[in-house]
Write a protein that holds these residues in place. Sequence first.
Motif, PDB file in Angstrom:
ATOM      1  N   LEU A   2       0.815  -1.046   0.117  1.00  0.00           N
ATOM      2  CA  LEU A   2       0.114  -0.196  -0.091  1.00  0.00           C
ATOM      3  C   LEU A   2       0.924   1.422   0.048  1.00  0.00           C
ATOM      4  O   LEU A   2       2.016   1.391   0.492  1.00  0.00           O
ATOM      5  CB  LEU A   2      -0.988  -0.084   1.102  1.00  0.00           C
ATOM      6  N   HIS A  33       0.499   5.041   1.119  1.00  0.00           N
ATOM      7  CA  HIS A  33      -0.592   5.896   1.845  1.00  0.00           C
ATOM      8  C   HIS A  33       0.106   7.273   1.848  1.00  0.00           C
ATOM      9  O   HIS A  33       0.761   7.837   2.677  1.00  0.00           O
ATOM     10  CB  HIS A  33      -0.761   5.605   3.283  1.00  0.00           C
ATOM     11  N   GLY A  85      -4.795   3.140  -0.427  1.00  0.00           N
ATOM     12  CA  GLY A  85      -3.587   2.830  -0.233  1.00  0.00           C
ATOM     13  C   GLY A  85      -3.278   1.826  -1.534  1.00  0.00           C
ATOM     14  O   GLY A  85      -2.111   2.001  -2.008  1.00  0.00           O
TER      15      GLY A  85
END
Length: 560
Positions: free
Chosen positions: A42, A44, A59
């Motif tokens: 992911l 972010h 994400g």
Amino acid sequence: MRLPPADRTTGPVTGYTRAHWEAAADALLAAVEPYATRDRALYHLPGDRSSWSGRLSDGLEGYARTLLLAAFRRDEKALERYADGLAAGVSGVWPRIEDRSQPLVEAASIALALRLTRELLWDRLDDGVRRRAAAWLGDALTAEPWPCNWELFPVTVGGFLAEVGHEPDASRAAVDRGLERIEQWYVGDGWYTDGDGRKFDYYNGWAMHLYPVLHAWLEGDEHLLDLYGGRLSRHLSDYARLFGGDGAPMHQGRSLTYRFATTAPLWLGALTGRTPLSPGETRRLASGALRYFLDRGAVDDRGLLSLGWHGPDESVLQGYSGPASPYWASKGFLGLLLPADHEVWTATEEPAPAERTDAVTPVGPPNWLLQSTRSDGVVRLHNHGSEDVRYDPYYTRLAYSTVTAPAPSHDNSVFVGDDPSRTGIEPLGTGEGWAASRHTAGGGARVTSVVLARGASEVRAHWVSGAEPGTPVRVTGWPAAEGVRAELLPAIGLDETLTGVTGENTTLFVALARLTAEENPVPLPDTVVVSGSGDGELTVRWDEGPEVRVRLDGSGVNVA
């Protein structure tokens, strides 16, 4: 962002070469890396979460869209990092692909990236990871998309899964189903609507053309490539005119935060050999757009693409816009799939359409009139056929340009009473120097609008019917913008405040308009003279140009 010095030999206009595109791609990839989770599944990125999906989905969006950039760059070291993230993501980190869910969108980017870099990424994964990845992607084959460009996401996933032998029958069925569904939205001359209705915008290039043409090219299917590539080539004849002399794309439609994704269809035409544009023109348009945004703050001091246009700008966002959404701009790096010795990279830049000559060009399917002036490079789009009330004001205004943005005060609108709405747009045709449409406003009044253009000058005529006698009608013009001059002058039926009132019958209101970056333009009234009669006829006499007569009739307008 550090870029190589300008090269004015092959890049006399922008100074950009392949080295600049490579450096930009490398910088964008390096900037997002600190925001990856430890398992790299992911990304972010900082910013407000989208209202359509949660943190996990945002994400995943960060992973998928930057993976696409790494795939176009064919950066093996970066692809190794994304391989680690893929292994973790399909082992329970990524949210499942469900009906009309954001992971369906991101699955298409992942599948396309894997297909483009198969020998560098997919083929190097162990069998267990490949099985889990194929199973995760496989949900896209049956997930129901929204009825718009989303229909092409299962096509893209299905093309990859069929190639690697995962559920080949289901994969091919998803491809066939999606391609069949978009046929209902093809309206000819290279244009699609983005689903039902009359939604015309950049999704034509970065979705409706991109995915079918890439699929056909990767399949090596000449029949499909002739079909979809032929449509792309026709589309590019119009599309190339949507860029200003400064490189700016037209400020119209939704998802504008994808910025230089607008260059994807330009590169796609060169990649597949389906383009009417010369190599030098292709690179000038594409490099012009990339430089336009990089020079104006699209990348912040952390090296990240912000949610906005130049810098952060909430006015161009939608509910689905999340911190990583701007990285669909990765599509703009499609040109890096072309080898360094390809003529698009080696040719000398050639002028864009907006730099070559003054032009007023009708675009039939969306019922647009494109007006460009060589002296200032400004391109104006007169909209008499595109509508999507969900995303007003980026669809329903009468005009857009490469140097202005729609204003909250309802620029380029007709107020009937106090109502500036424009719904039920009915295109009435477009031709040499004009476009016309009819719409509903003011609680049921009907407004028939015609624009005539020559050089930078415009004549805007509106016939209003169905309103109570004495109803005020006000017209607005171009919004203010730095470095340009916006004019709107009353001509027929309007006072100095650009306001008039309706009579017992259909009432004609005419204004002269101009948007120009010229420092000392000829006075607008000296460029055109208009006169109207009570029988619905308007006469337009251009200075050193033709006389045009416009007549309102029962079925619409007649221009001669």
